[in-house]
Enzyme design. Structure first.
Site, PDB file in Angstrom:
ATOM      1  N   THR A  80      11.185  -1.009   2.516  1.00 55.44           N
ATOM      2  CA  THR A  80      10.202  -0.314   1.684  1.00 55.44           C
ATOM      3  C   THR A  80       9.256   0.555   2.506  1.00 55.44           C
ATOM      4  O   THR A  80       9.141   0.416   3.727  1.00 55.44           O
ATOM      5  CB  THR A  80       9.377  -1.325   0.868  1.00 55.44           C
ATOM      6  OG1 THR A  80       8.637  -2.159   1.755  1.00 55.44           O
ATOM      7  CG2 THR A  80      10.279  -2.175  -0.019  1.00 55.44           C
ATOM      8  N   ASP A  81       8.587   1.445   1.790  1.00 50.47           N
ATOM      9  CA  ASP A  81       7.591   2.306   2.432  1.00 50.47           C
ATOM     10  C   ASP A  81       6.188   1.774   2.128  1.00 50.47           C
ATOM     11  O   ASP A  81       6.044   0.679   1.567  1.00 50.47           O
ATOM     12  CB  ASP A  81       7.764   3.761   1.982  1.00 50.47           C
ATOM     13  CG  ASP A  81       7.577   3.956   0.481  1.00 50.47           C
ATOM     14  OD1 ASP A  81       7.058   3.046  -0.206  1.00 50.47           O
ATOM     15  OD2 ASP A  81       7.964   5.029  -0.020  1.00 50.47           O
ATOM     16  N   LEU A  82       5.181   2.536   2.458  1.00 46.94           N
ATOM     17  CA  LEU A  82       3.795   2.103   2.273  1.00 46.94           C
ATOM     18  C   LEU A  82       3.475   1.814   0.807  1.00 46.94           C
ATOM     19  O   LEU A  82       2.648   0.967   0.504  1.00 46.94           O
ATOM     20  CB  LEU A  82       2.850   3.174   2.828  1.00 46.94           C
ATOM     21  CG  LEU A  82       1.375   2.833   2.900  1.00 46.94           C
ATOM     22  CD1 LEU A  82       1.154   1.609   3.786  1.00 46.94           C
ATOM     23  CD2 LEU A  82       0.593   4.011   3.433  1.00 46.94           C
TER      24      LEU A  82
END
Length: 129
Positions: A14-16
């Site tokens: 996942t990203d931020l």
């Protein structure tokens, strides 16, 4: 002849924002393709060692339809669309339940170890149909 590959979204995927980073869908469908080929009884290591043939992605046309999130259980669906002498076209989808999150049309080519296109052996072409 659709192949299903199950996976779970890890934090590292996942990203931020907590959603799957877009490039990771390409990793997911790569795993799906690898498991599809393995399920057909094709040993890619032996194909390289004995025939000098490897598969390479030539083209990917992708649609990102909805986000996957941390801890989601996903399924990569791989369906062959066309097989020619040296080219394989696959349709791949990443689903969560009944929802398609990502879809792609992927074109693979058979290459020699020097990077030149080569015909797939007839027995391999038959397995891929």
């Amino acid at each position: 002849m659709t192949h299903l590959f199950n996976l779970r979204v890890y934090y590292e995927d996942t990203d931020l924002a907590g959603i799957v980073y877009y490039a990771n869908y390409l990793r997911f469908i790569e795993r799906g393709r690898t498991e599809w080929v393995r399920s057909l009884g094709i040993d890619q290591g032996a194909l390289k060692a004995e025939e000098g043939i490897v598969f390479a992605v030539r083209r990917v046309e992708a649609d990102y339809l909805a986000p996957a999130k941390f801890d989601d259980e996903l399924v990569v669906e791989t369906t062959p669309a066309a097989v020619t002498g040296a080219r394989i076209t696959l349709l791949q989808e990443v689903r969560r339940g009944g929802t398609v999150l990502f879809s792609a049309q992927v074109t693979l080519v058979a290459l020699s170890e020097t990077g030149h296109p080569v015909r797939l052996p007839a027995n391999i072409r038959l397995m891929l149909h």
